[in-house]
Design a protein around this motif. Structure first.
Motif, mmCIF file in Angstrom:
data_model
loop_
_atom_site.group_PDB
_atom_site.id
_atom_site.type_symbol
_atom_site.label_atom_id
_atom_site.label_comp_id
_atom_site.label_asym_id
_atom_site.label_seq_id
_atom_site.Cartn_x
_atom_site.Cartn_y
_atom_site.Cartn_z
ATOM 1 N N GLU A 29 6.730 -1.044 -10.726
ATOM 2 C CA GLU A 29 5.597 -0.282 -10.218
ATOM 3 C C GLU A 29 4.456 -1.223 -9.875
ATOM 4 O OE1 GLU A 29 2.667 3.405 -11.563
ATOM 5 O OE2 GLU A 29 4.418 2.876 -12.773
ATOM 6 N N ARG A 30 3.940 -1.064 -8.666
ATOM 7 C CA ARG A 30 2.820 -1.891 -8.229
ATOM 8 C C ARG A 30 1.636 -1.718 -9.178
ATOM 9 N NH1 ARG A 30 0.685 -3.176 -2.234
ATOM 10 N NH2 ARG A 30 -1.291 -4.175 -2.805
ATOM 11 N N PHE A 31 0.906 -2.786 -9.387
ATOM 12 C CA PHE A 31 -0.262 -2.896 -10.262
ATOM 13 C C PHE A 31 0.106 -2.996 -11.738
ATOM 14 C CE2 PHE A 31 -2.160 -0.231 -6.690
ATOM 15 C CZ PHE A 31 -2.573 -1.346 -5.974
ATOM 16 N N LEU A 32 1.389 -2.768 -12.064
ATOM 17 C CA LEU A 32 1.854 -2.950 -13.440
ATOM 18 C C LEU A 32 2.882 -4.071 -13.539
ATOM 19 C CD1 LEU A 32 2.291 0.752 -14.630
ATOM 20 C CD2 LEU A 32 0.367 -0.784 -15.085
ATOM 21 N N ASP A 33 3.650 -4.256 -12.485
ATOM 22 C CA ASP A 33 4.706 -5.267 -12.473
ATOM 23 C C ASP A 33 4.506 -6.211 -11.290
ATOM 24 O OD1 ASP A 33 6.419 -4.046 -14.633
ATOM 25 O OD2 ASP A 33 6.456 -2.400 -13.180
ATOM 26 N N GLU A 34 5.132 -7.367 -11.367
ATOM 27 C CA GLU A 34 5.076 -8.333 -10.270
ATOM 28 C C GLU A 34 6.092 -7.914 -9.210
ATOM 29 O OE1 GLU A 34 5.329 -12.393 -11.574
ATOM 30 O OE2 GLU A 34 3.970 -12.053 -13.261
ATOM 31 N N VAL A 35 5.622 -7.148 -8.239
ATOM 32 C CA VAL A 35 6.511 -6.588 -7.219
ATOM 33 C C VAL A 35 6.575 -7.462 -5.965
ATOM 34 C CG1 VAL A 35 6.181 -4.233 -8.045
ATOM 35 C CG2 VAL A 35 4.643 -5.145 -6.310
ATOM 36 N N PHE A 36 5.756 -8.499 -5.901
ATOM 37 C CA PHE A 36 5.783 -9.432 -4.770
ATOM 38 C C PHE A 36 6.269 -10.796 -5.256
ATOM 39 C CE2 PHE A 36 2.661 -6.233 -3.597
ATOM 40 C CZ PHE A 36 2.969 -5.970 -2.271
ATOM 41 N N LYS A 47 0.644 -11.063 -7.504
ATOM 42 C CA LYS A 47 2.023 -10.588 -7.345
ATOM 43 C C LYS A 47 2.167 -9.130 -7.777
ATOM 44 C CE LYS A 47 4.378 -15.057 -7.684
ATOM 45 N NZ LYS A 47 5.307 -15.914 -8.470
ATOM 46 N N MET A 48 1.229 -8.647 -8.571
ATOM 47 C CA MET A 48 1.229 -7.233 -8.937
ATOM 48 C C MET A 48 0.605 -6.357 -7.849
ATOM 49 S SD MET A 48 0.142 -7.367 -12.958
ATOM 50 C CE MET A 48 1.125 -8.261 -14.167
ATOM 51 N N GLY A 49 -0.004 -6.995 -6.848
ATOM 52 C CA GLY A 49 -0.549 -6.236 -5.736
ATOM 53 C C GLY A 49 -2.054 -6.200 -5.645
#
Length: 286
Positions: free
Chosen positions: A23-30, A114-116
């Motif tokens: 989930e964006r803002f909680l995990d490094e999605v990038f 990376k979390m957004g």
């Protein structure tokens, strides 16, 4: 029986997908971060030359921006990161840290980007006299250094809101700005989150020497001389006319929506009131 096993396999598969979902803002999605260095967010007066016998001078206030590569959002919440360093230049502060290039602050910024988030590792003005012969002068110059740092970070918040009205080149969400400080930066973050007006720091412990010769001790920070806590008013030294505070981005809000402190402290508990943003504080026991 075969149908039951098929359904069971399906449910297990869905459960595994849920565990792996990010989930964006909680995990490094990038996977990658783009860095833009030396973005100027304001200009103000540094007193560092005074320590060498020179006059105060204007200096740009700069920051390094980090943003996720491949982001499709039009606006992103902003996190302003503040390094430690005792309000003195690197090495002169007795440490190998104290800049926006410190490895710990860069690593933290990369993870958040990376979390957004849009991350700004912001520099702020330094300078006080730790080798002054009197405790009074050491304390007073240190309090003034902290006040200048507070002014700079308020300026940084206004920069993002002003830039949003000028095409928003950074895709910043001016309604969601976090100030996040480490060590010395934590002191600044707490001050930015809680100080509402100059009068809040007119406390007995922040009263210094008699500056005007009338026999009465004066506050260590005086608004007409040092400017207001937000750096939206001019500050002038009445003795020599030196500009000590230059207003930047006047008319925009300096408010933060969240404060994170890692190892800093609050100047005084009287600064806290119901209007302050949520605050998260970390301290490492020793």
């Amino acid at each position: 029986m075969k149908r039951i096993y098929t359904l069971l396999t399906l449910f297990i598969g869905i459960g595994c997908l849920g565990l792996n979902a990010q989930e964006r803002f909680l995990d490094e999605v990038f996977d990658e971060v783009e860095v833009t260095t030396d973005v100027i967010y304001g200009v103000n007066t540094t007193v560092l030359p005074v320590l060498l016998g020179a006059q105060p001078a204007f200096r740009p206030l700069n920051m390094n921006l980090m943003e996720p590569v491949g982001d499709t959002f039009d606006i992103r919440p902003v996190i302003i990161l503040l390094h430690t360093g005792n309000f003195l230049p690197q090495l002169l502060n007795g440490n190998n840290n104290g800049t926006i290039e410190d490895p710990y602050i860069v690593s933290l910024g990369e993870r958040l980007a990376k979390m957004g988030y849009l991350v700004a590792i912001a520099d702020y003005r330094l300078g006080w006299n730790p080798i002054a012969t009197s405790q009074q002068e050491r304390t007073e110059t240190l309090i003034n250094a902290a006040y200048r740092g507070l002014q700079d970070i308020n300026t940084c918040a206004r920069y993002f809101r002003a830039s949003a009205d000028a095409g928003n080149p950074h895709k910043a969400d001016g309604s969601r700005i976090t100030v996040w400080g480490v060590g010395t930066g934590g002191y600044i973050a707490y001050g930015a989150a809680t100080l509402d007006q100059w009068f809040d720091i007119v406390l007995p412990k922040f009263i210094g020497a008699d500056k005007d010769g009338n026999g009465t001790p004066d506050p260590m920070v005086i608004e007409p001389i040092n400017g207001d806590p937000f750096a939206t008013t001019l500050g002038l030294n009445p003795l020599n006319g030196d500009t000590l505070c230059l207003p930047n981005h006047v008319g925009y809000s300096s408010e933060f929506q969240l404060c994170v402190n890692m190892g800093g402290a609050l100047g005084d508990t009287s600064w806290v009131d119901a209007s302050d943003p949520p605050m998260i504080s970390y301290h490492v026991p020793t």
